[in-house]
Design a protein around this motif. Structure first.
Motif, PDB file in Angstrom:
ATOM      1  N   TRP A  81       0.446  -1.272   0.047  1.00  0.00           N
ATOM      2  CA  TRP A  81       0.365  -0.168   0.039  1.00  0.00           C
ATOM      3  C   TRP A  81       0.666   1.503  -0.060  1.00  0.00           C
ATOM      4  O   TRP A  81       0.350   2.394  -0.167  1.00  0.00           O
ATOM      5  N   CYS A  82       2.080   0.842   0.309  1.00  0.00           N
ATOM      6  CA  CYS A  82       2.396   2.529   0.754  1.00  0.00           C
ATOM      7  C   CYS A  82       2.719   3.512  -0.435  1.00  0.00           C
ATOM      8  O   CYS A  82       2.403   4.739  -0.216  1.00  0.00           O
ATOM      9  N   THR A 107      16.265   1.308   8.389  1.00  0.00           N
ATOM     10  CA  THR A 107      17.310   1.809   7.755  1.00  0.00           C
ATOM     11  C   THR A 107      17.691   3.103   7.176  1.00  0.00           C
ATOM     12  O   THR A 107      16.419   3.184   6.628  1.00  0.00           O
ATOM     13  N   PRO A 108      18.434   3.934   6.634  1.00  0.00           N
ATOM     14  CA  PRO A 108      18.274   4.982   5.996  1.00  0.00           C
ATOM     15  C   PRO A 108      17.404   5.196   4.810  1.00  0.00           C
ATOM     16  O   PRO A 108      16.550   5.968   4.215  1.00  0.00           O
ATOM     17  N   ASN A 109      17.417   3.546   3.750  1.00  0.00           N
ATOM     18  CA  ASN A 109      16.493   3.953   2.480  1.00  0.00           C
ATOM     19  C   ASN A 109      14.718   3.754   2.727  1.00  0.00           C
ATOM     20  O   ASN A 109      14.603   3.907   1.718  1.00  0.00           O
ATOM     21  N   PHE A 113      13.101   6.174  -0.181  1.00  0.00           N
ATOM     22  CA  PHE A 113      12.399   5.986  -0.953  1.00  0.00           C
ATOM     23  C   PHE A 113      11.417   6.435  -0.577  1.00  0.00           C
ATOM     24  O   PHE A 113      10.880   7.263  -1.762  1.00  0.00           O
ATOM     25  N   VAL A 114      10.850   7.083   0.023  1.00  0.00           N
ATOM     26  CA  VAL A 114       9.488   8.436   0.558  1.00  0.00           C
ATOM     27  C   VAL A 114      10.439   9.853  -0.012  1.00  0.00           C
ATOM     28  O   VAL A 114       9.409  10.225  -0.606  1.00  0.00           O
ATOM     29  N   SER A 152      20.119  11.058   7.344  1.00  0.00           N
ATOM     30  CA  SER A 152      19.513  10.161   6.240  1.00  0.00           C
ATOM     31  C   SER A 152      18.773  11.385   5.446  1.00  0.00           C
ATOM     32  O   SER A 152      19.159  11.547   4.060  1.00  0.00           O
ATOM     33  N   SER A 153      17.951  11.851   5.734  1.00  0.00           N
ATOM     34  CA  SER A 153      16.910  12.340   5.071  1.00  0.00           C
ATOM     35  C   SER A 153      16.918  13.774   5.366  1.00  0.00           C
ATOM     36  O   SER A 153      17.517  14.424   6.265  1.00  0.00           O
ATOM     37  N   GLU A 154      16.902  15.076   3.948  1.00  0.00           N
ATOM     38  CA  GLU A 154      17.039  16.583   4.447  1.00  0.00           C
ATOM     39  C   GLU A 154      15.648  17.151   4.439  1.00  0.00           C
ATOM     40  O   GLU A 154      15.322  17.841   5.067  1.00  0.00           O
TER      41      GLU A 154
END
Length: 362
Positions: A81-82, A107-109, A113-114, A152-154
Motif C-alpha cells: 500500500w505504501c 535503515t536510511p533507505n 524511498f519516500v 539520512s534525509s533532508e
C-alpha cells in the motif's frame, strides 16, 4: 543537517486517529492540538486501506482543522500500500499535509524511498516540496541504525519511538504499551535516550510514542513529564482526553520562564561587568546555563508566534473579508468584495509561508 523547518514545527502533542473512521476524523478536526496524525497503518484493517486513504483526502480538503499541522502515517515501505498512499495523497492534497510519517524505519533507505517519490511527484505538484518526513523507530534494527537514520534525509523533521512494535522486536514481556512499571526498572530508558541523542545531534525532534492505557491519566502525566525532562520534544496521544495533559507536560510553566528570565538578565549583567558566571538565588549561572535558557526561550517564542499567526488569519483576515462583503451589500461596489478577498488571500499566503515553518495548516 539542521534547518529552520526542523527546528520550529511544534510537536508537544500529536493526536493519532484511524483514517478508517470518518467520525473520528471529523472529531479530530475540531480539536486544538499541535498536530493530528491520520493513520493509514496499524489502526486500519487491510481491506479498509483504500477507503481510508480516500477519507483522508476528503477530510483534508473539506474540513476546517484547528490543529497546527496535519500529518499522515502511511503504510510501511515493504507493504503493497505504501506506494499508492504517497501517490494519491500527494496528488490530491499535498498543500494540506505537513509531514508523511513513515513506519518501520529500519535503515536510511526506508526514508530515502519516500523522499525520492515525493520529489518526483513535486515536479507536477509543486506544494509537495514542502512536505516533511517523520520516521518511526519500531525495531531493534531501527534503533541500532538510529544515528544513520537521523542524518539520512533532508526532509526528516522528527523520529518517533514506536513502543508497541519495538517491545515485540526486543522480546519485552509487557502488557501495556508505554507502561514503565517493571521488575526490570524503566524498560524504556535506553531506547528513549538513544533516540533523543541521535535526534538532537542532527537538529530534528525526538518524539515519544503513545501511552496505551487511556484511562490512566495519572500515569500518563507522570510519563509525559519524565520524558519532557530528558529531552523529548513531544508525545503521541491516542485519545482526545490525553491531549491536554500531554500538551501541559511539554509546555514550559510560567515559573520556569520567570526563573530563566531572571537568570538570563543576571548573567548578561555579569558579562558586562567582566564576570563569566553569577549566582542567582544560590544557583550558579554560566555560559552553559545561558545556552540552555536560550533554547527554552526559542521553544516558547515558536509556540507564541504560531498563536499570533492564527490570530491574524482568523480575526483580522476574516473580519476584513466580512466587512467588505457587508459594505458591498449596501453600496453595490464590486471593489469592496475584491478588497475583502485580496485581504483574506494575503493573510492566507502569509500564514502558509510561515505556517509551513510553524506547522500551521489551513
Amino acid at each position: 543537517m539542521t534547518s529552520i523547518i526542523k527546528k520550529i514545527r511544534p510537536r508537544r502533542c500529536q493526536l493519532s486517529v484511524p483514517a478508517s473512521s470518518k467520525k473520528m476524523i471529523e472529531k479530530a478536526a475540531s480539536i486544538k492540538v499541535d498536530g493530528v496524525i491520520l493513520d493509514l497503518e496499524d489502526s486500519v484493517a487491510p481491506d479498509q486501506k483504500e477507503s481510508a486513504r480516500h477519507q483522508i483526502i476528503d477530510g483534508l480538503t473539506q474540513l476546517n482543522w484547528r490543529a497546527s499541522s496535519i500529518s499522515v502515517r502511511i503504510n510501511a515501505t515493504n507493504t503493497e500500500w505504501c506506494h499508492q498512499d504517497i501517490i494519491e495523497l500527494v496528488s490530491n492534497c499535498s498543500e494540506k499535509i505537513a509531514t508523511l510519517i513513515v513506519p518501520m524505519v529500519n535503515t536510511p533507505n526506508d526514508l530515502l524511498f519516500v523522499e525520492t517519490l515525493i520529489k518526483q511527484l513535486a515536479m507536477k505538484h509543486s506544494s509537495a516540496t514542502e512536505i516533511g518526513l517523520e520516521g518511526l523507530i519500531e525495531t531493534v534494527e531501527g534503533l541500532s541504525n538510529v544515528d544513520e537514520i537521523a542524518q539520512s534525509s533532508e526532509k526528516l523533521e522528527a523520529l518517533v519511538l514506536g513502543m508497541g512494535d519495538y517491545a515485540a522486536s526486543q522480546r519485552m514481556r509487557i502488557n501495556t504499551i508505554g507502561d514503565v512499571s517493571s521488575e526490570a526498572g524503566d524498560i524504556w530508558q535506553y531506547p528513549r535516550y538513544r533516540l533523543i541523542v541521535a535526534c538532537h545531534a542532527n537538529g530534528i525532534h525526538p518524539i515519544d510514542g503513545p501511552y496505551a492505557d487511556i484511562k490512566d491519566i495519572t500515569g500518563l502525566k507522570l510519563d509525559s513529564k519524565k520524558t519532557s525532562l530528558i529531552g523529548m520534544m513531544g508525545k503521541w496521544a491516542i485519545h482526545p482526553d490525553q491531549v491536554a495533559p500531554i500538551t501541559e507536560a511539554f509546555t514550559l510553566g510560567k515559573d520556569i520562564i520567570l526563573t530563566a528570565k531572571k537568570q538570563k538578565t543576571a548573567y548578561e549583567k555579569g558579562l558586562a561587568e567582566g564576570l563569566g558566571s553569577v549566582s542567582v538565588d544560590g544557583v550558579m549561572v554560566d555560559a552553559a546555563n545561558a545556552k540552555t535558557i536560550d533554547e527554552l526561550f526559542s521553544d516558547v517564542k515558536q509556540i507564541h508566534f504560531l498563536s499570533y499567526l492564527r490570530y491574524l488569519y482568523f480575526n483580522i483576515g476574516r473580519m476584513a473579508y466580512l466587512q467588505a462583503n457587508v459594505l458591498s451589500a449596501y453600496v453595490f461596489l464590486a471593489p469592496a468584495i475584491v478588497a475583502g478577498v485580496v485581504t483574506l488571500g494575503v493573510m492566507q499566503q502569509i500564514i502558509r509561508a510561515f505556517g509551513r515553518v510553524e506547522g500551521l495548516s489551513l
